[in-house]
Design an enzyme around this catalytic site. Sequence first.
Site, PDB file in Angstrom:
ATOM      1  N   GLY A 290       2.767   2.274  10.723  1.00  0.00           N
ATOM      2  CA  GLY A 290       3.738   3.357  10.575  1.00  0.00           C
ATOM      3  C   GLY A 290       4.469   3.706  11.859  1.00  0.00           C
ATOM      4  O   GLY A 290       5.119   4.737  11.945  1.00  0.00           O
TER       5      GLY A 290
ATOM      6  N   GLU B  34      -6.682   4.889   7.914  1.00  0.00           N
ATOM      7  CA  GLU B  34      -6.397   6.311   7.618  1.00  0.00           C
ATOM      8  C   GLU B  34      -7.597   6.974   6.965  1.00  0.00           C
ATOM      9  O   GLU B  34      -7.878   8.153   7.203  1.00  0.00           O
ATOM     10  CB  GLU B  34      -5.138   6.401   6.735  1.00  0.00           C
ATOM     11  CG  GLU B  34      -3.884   6.096   7.546  1.00  0.00           C
ATOM     12  CD  GLU B  34      -2.751   5.468   6.759  1.00  0.00           C
ATOM     13  OE1 GLU B  34      -2.774   5.498   5.509  1.00  0.00           O
ATOM     14  OE2 GLU B  34      -1.827   4.933   7.407  1.00  0.00           O
TER      15      GLU B  34
ATOM     16  N   ASN C  67       0.881  -1.173   0.000  1.00  0.00           N
ATOM     17  CA  ASN C  67       0.000   0.000   0.000  1.00  0.00           C
ATOM     18  C   ASN C  67       0.917   1.220   0.000  1.00  0.00           C
ATOM     19  O   ASN C  67       1.505   1.554   1.027  1.00  0.00           O
ATOM     20  CB  ASN C  67      -0.903  -0.021   1.238  1.00  0.00           C
ATOM     21  CG  ASN C  67      -1.752   1.241   1.343  1.00  0.00           C
ATOM     22  OD1 ASN C  67      -1.768   2.073   0.430  1.00  0.00           O
ATOM     23  ND2 ASN C  67      -2.452   1.400   2.457  1.00  0.00           N
TER      24      ASN C  67
ATOM     25  N   GLU D 146      -5.300  -4.783  10.445  1.00  0.00           N
ATOM     26  CA  GLU D 146      -4.282  -3.755  10.636  1.00  0.00           C
ATOM     27  C   GLU D 146      -4.517  -3.032  11.961  1.00  0.00           C
ATOM     28  O   GLU D 146      -5.318  -2.088  12.028  1.00  0.00           O
ATOM     29  CB  GLU D 146      -4.348  -2.736   9.491  1.00  0.00           C
ATOM     30  CG  GLU D 146      -4.040  -3.327   8.130  1.00  0.00           C
ATOM     31  CD  GLU D 146      -3.425  -2.296   7.189  1.00  0.00           C
ATOM     32  OE1 GLU D 146      -2.403  -2.622   6.578  1.00  0.00           O
ATOM     33  OE2 GLU D 146      -3.945  -1.167   7.082  1.00  0.00           O
TER      34      GLU D 146
ATOM     35  N   LYS E 155       0.157   4.241  -0.235  1.00  0.00           N
ATOM     36  CA  LYS E 155      -0.463   5.438   0.366  1.00  0.00           C
ATOM     37  C   LYS E 155      -0.215   6.651  -0.542  1.00  0.00           C
ATOM     38  O   LYS E 155      -0.185   6.487  -1.762  1.00  0.00           O
ATOM     39  CB  LYS E 155       0.050   5.633   1.799  1.00  0.00           C
ATOM     40  CG  LYS E 155      -0.110   4.334   2.618  1.00  0.00           C
ATOM     41  CD  LYS E 155       0.098   4.494   4.081  1.00  0.00           C
ATOM     42  CE  LYS E 155      -0.121   3.152   4.769  1.00  0.00           C
ATOM     43  NZ  LYS E 155      -0.001   3.203   6.213  1.00  0.00           N
TER      44      LYS E 155
ATOM     45  N   HIS F 284      -9.483   1.486   4.910  1.00  0.00           N
ATOM     46  CA  HIS F 284      -8.207   1.642   5.625  1.00  0.00           C
ATOM     47  C   HIS F 284      -8.411   2.579   6.812  1.00  0.00           C
ATOM     48  O   HIS F 284      -9.177   3.547   6.729  1.00  0.00           O
ATOM     49  CB  HIS F 284      -7.133   2.192   4.680  1.00  0.00           C
ATOM     50  CG  HIS F 284      -5.755   2.075   5.250  1.00  0.00           C
ATOM     51  ND1 HIS F 284      -5.278   2.968   6.177  1.00  0.00           N
ATOM     52  CD2 HIS F 284      -4.782   1.155   5.057  1.00  0.00           C
ATOM     53  CE1 HIS F 284      -4.051   2.590   6.528  1.00  0.00           C
ATOM     54  NE2 HIS F 284      -3.724   1.503   5.859  1.00  0.00           N
TER      55      HIS F 284
ATOM     56  N   SER G 142       3.579  -2.209  10.146  1.00  0.00           N
ATOM     57  CA  SER G 142       5.032  -2.320  10.338  1.00  0.00           C
ATOM     58  C   SER G 142       5.583  -3.695   9.972  1.00  0.00           C
ATOM     59  O   SER G 142       6.536  -4.168  10.576  1.00  0.00           O
ATOM     60  CB  SER G 142       5.426  -1.936  11.772  1.00  0.00           C
ATOM     61  OG  SER G 142       5.049  -0.588  12.047  1.00  0.00           O
TER      62      SER G 142
END
Length: 253
Positions: free
Chosen positions: A175, A99, A12, A169, A14, A97, A215
């Site tokens: 991250g 985010e 991904n 996730e 992003k 996701h 991660s």
Amino acid sequence: MNSNRKTIIAGNWKMNKTPKEAEALLGEVLPKAAGASCEVVVCVPYVDLPIACGKTAGSKVSVGAQNLHFKASGAYTGEISAAMLQEIGVSYVVIGHSERREYFAETDATVSLKIGAALAAGLTPILCVGESLEQREQNIMPEHIRTQIKIDLSGVSAADMGRVVVAYEPIWAIGTGKTATSEQAQEVCKLIRDTLAELFGAETAETVSILYGGSMNAKNAAELLAQPDIDGGLIGGASLKADDFGQIIAAAQ
Ligand code: 13P
């Protein structure tokens, strides 16, 4: 991993890489994926999709988008439909996701509509679920994950569930360099599979590829992928480095 299910290593990207940069990175990634026995996917920004579809044509690598709109067409300025993605050769799409849920007010209700739109257009949705650190500490992680799965997949039939990929996730691992341990990741991926079994039947649940994301890197991939209910990875930062992504693909063999 389990030989009865498809192993998927998905990057991904992003909001990273311009089309020119995408072309260069794909040039490095493609040789590393050439001998892969697993499915390799790159989920790239919208503007990189044409170049990614062109560059990966005839290769082992499939292309994914990172979002879509659930309506087929209309006055939705700035949005992209499932049919638009399908027509240019996109085969996967990341949906829900964390985010997007956090920064773009995406809800389980819109995620559910997006899953339906992706399936109707023949795209493979990668549904993302996961808990915050607060939810984990309050011991409401299982309830949260089960609720996300139930609502997000509420419009999906058992037959179509075979075309859905789920990614666990944990938000606290994204991250942050703070990976879930393989035991933690396995526990939740198993919880997801058990929930799918309740909703769609055990036979269907056994066929669904469940990925871990947060991660994941060249060092920890092999241990995570060795878990019985982890069928691959959804990789952010490490997918932007061809060597690291290549090592994760190699760990999935
Ligand atoms: P990182 O691998 O950078 O933690 O990102 C994970 C992720 O969000 C993939 O969708």
